[in-house]
Design an enzyme around this catalytic site. Structure first.
Site, PDB file in Angstrom:
ATOM      1  N   GLY A  46       0.835  -1.185   0.000  1.00 49.53           N
ATOM      2  CA  GLY A  46       0.000   0.000   0.000  1.00 49.53           C
ATOM      3  C   GLY A  46       0.873   1.239   0.000  1.00 49.53           C
ATOM      4  N   GLN A  51       3.092   9.906   1.445  1.00 48.66           N
ATOM      5  CA  GLN A  51       4.370   9.199   1.338  1.00 48.66           C
ATOM      6  C   GLN A  51       5.152   9.597   0.088  1.00 48.66           C
ATOM      7  OE1 GLN A  51       2.409   5.209   2.320  1.00 48.66           O
ATOM      8  NE2 GLN A  51       4.487   4.985   3.153  1.00 48.66           N
ATOM      9  N   CYS A  99       6.566  -0.160   7.094  1.00 46.12           N
ATOM     10  CA  CYS A  99       6.101   1.012   6.355  1.00 46.12           C
ATOM     11  C   CYS A  99       7.211   1.450   5.407  1.00 46.12           C
ATOM     12  CB  CYS A  99       5.764   2.132   7.336  1.00 46.12           C
ATOM     13  SG  CYS A  99       5.203   3.655   6.545  1.00 46.12           S
ATOM     14  N   LEU A 100       6.845   1.774   4.191  1.00 43.99           N
ATOM     15  CA  LEU A 100       7.825   2.255   3.225  1.00 43.99           C
ATOM     16  C   LEU A 100       8.471   3.558   3.683  1.00 43.99           C
ATOM     17  CD1 LEU A 100       5.883   1.464  -0.071  1.00 43.99           C
ATOM     18  CD2 LEU A 100       7.714   0.129   1.012  1.00 43.99           C
ATOM     19  N   HIS A 141      -3.614   1.220   8.218  1.00 40.60           N
ATOM     20  CA  HIS A 141      -2.292   1.826   8.076  1.00 40.60           C
ATOM     21  C   HIS A 141      -2.337   3.010   7.110  1.00 40.60           C
ATOM     22  CE1 HIS A 141       2.226   1.422   7.910  1.00 40.60           C
ATOM     23  NE2 HIS A 141       2.006   2.103   6.793  1.00 40.60           N
ATOM     24  N   GLU A 142      -2.958   2.816   5.947  1.00 33.54           N
ATOM     25  CA  GLU A 142      -2.978   3.867   4.928  1.00 33.54           C
ATOM     26  C   GLU A 142      -3.852   5.050   5.348  1.00 33.54           C
ATOM     27  OE1 GLU A 142      -0.643   3.681   2.878  1.00 33.54           O
ATOM     28  OE2 GLU A 142      -0.249   1.541   3.083  1.00 33.54           O
ATOM     29  N   HIS A 145      -1.959   7.229   7.601  1.00 32.57           N
ATOM     30  CA  HIS A 145      -1.087   8.155   6.864  1.00 32.57           C
ATOM     31  C   HIS A 145      -1.854   9.407   6.450  1.00 32.57           C
ATOM     32  CE1 HIS A 145       2.854   6.388   6.388  1.00 32.57           C
ATOM     33  NE2 HIS A 145       2.358   5.246   5.966  1.00 32.57           N
TER      34      HIS A 145
END
Length: 192
Positions: A46, A51, A99-100, A141-142, A145
């Protein structure tokens, strides 16, 4: 389409709540295409607009894709202006999350076991997705963000202490990040 640079922990854009999307145009479609390319290149399951430095309520996801298995097709999805609903039935999942934007670091995080998200796609057409396990974790999670929250904020006790300590250390190399991602994917496959 392009692979965009991913913003990492410490960048203020990751802590800034996003704005609703009001214009559904070629620029939004291009952003979503670039986010999808970036998510697969990372590789991740995702990616939220902050991000990649964009303060809009948009995220893309594909939790089934496996970069090591060419038999698994890419099925990217997008949710614009998402509304998250956690199933509040007392069941939770506790497992490693990454997480990226926090490359190479994975910490045990508790999330609702089931969740759904509804919003619109790049054309403004209604979309709704529901799931449990990794899919529910991804939604939560997204959307975090988009609200300026990192998964690190959800850690408690010793896990939080370990994360704070890890972030004081030099960041992992690209090879270490890839290896950590592979390890996490292997753990997820073993859980299925």
């Amino acid at each position: 389409m392009a692979v965009l640079p991913i913003r990492t922990v410490g960048d203020p854009v990751l802590r800034t709540p996003t704005a609703l999307v009001t214009t559904f145009d070629a620029a939004l479609a291009r952003l979503v295409d670039d986010m999808i390319d970036t998510m697969y290149d990372a590789p991740g399951v995702g990616l939220a607009a902050p991000q990649v430095g964009v303060g809009l309520r948009v995220f893309v996801f594909d939790v089934d894709y496996d970069p090591r298995d060419v038999e698994v097709p890419r099925v990217p999805r997008v949710v614009v202006n998402p509304v998250l609903e956690r199933v509040d039935d007392g069941e939770h999942q506790h497992g490693l999350e990454g997480c990226l934007s926090v490359p190479g670091r994975h910490f045990p995080t508790t999330r609702a076991l089931r969740a759904s998200v509804r919003g619109v796609d790049v054309t403004g057409a209604a979309v709704e997705y529901a799931g449990e396990g990794l899919l529910a974790r991804c939604f939560q999670h997204e959307v975090d963000h988009l609200d300026g929250i990192l998964y690190l904020d959800r850690l408690t006790g010793e896990d939080r202490k370990a994360a704070v300590q890890a972030l004081r250390e030099p960041p992992p190399s690209p090879e270490q990040v890839r290896a950590a991602g592979e390890e996490l994917r292997a753990l997820r496959r073993a859980d299925q």
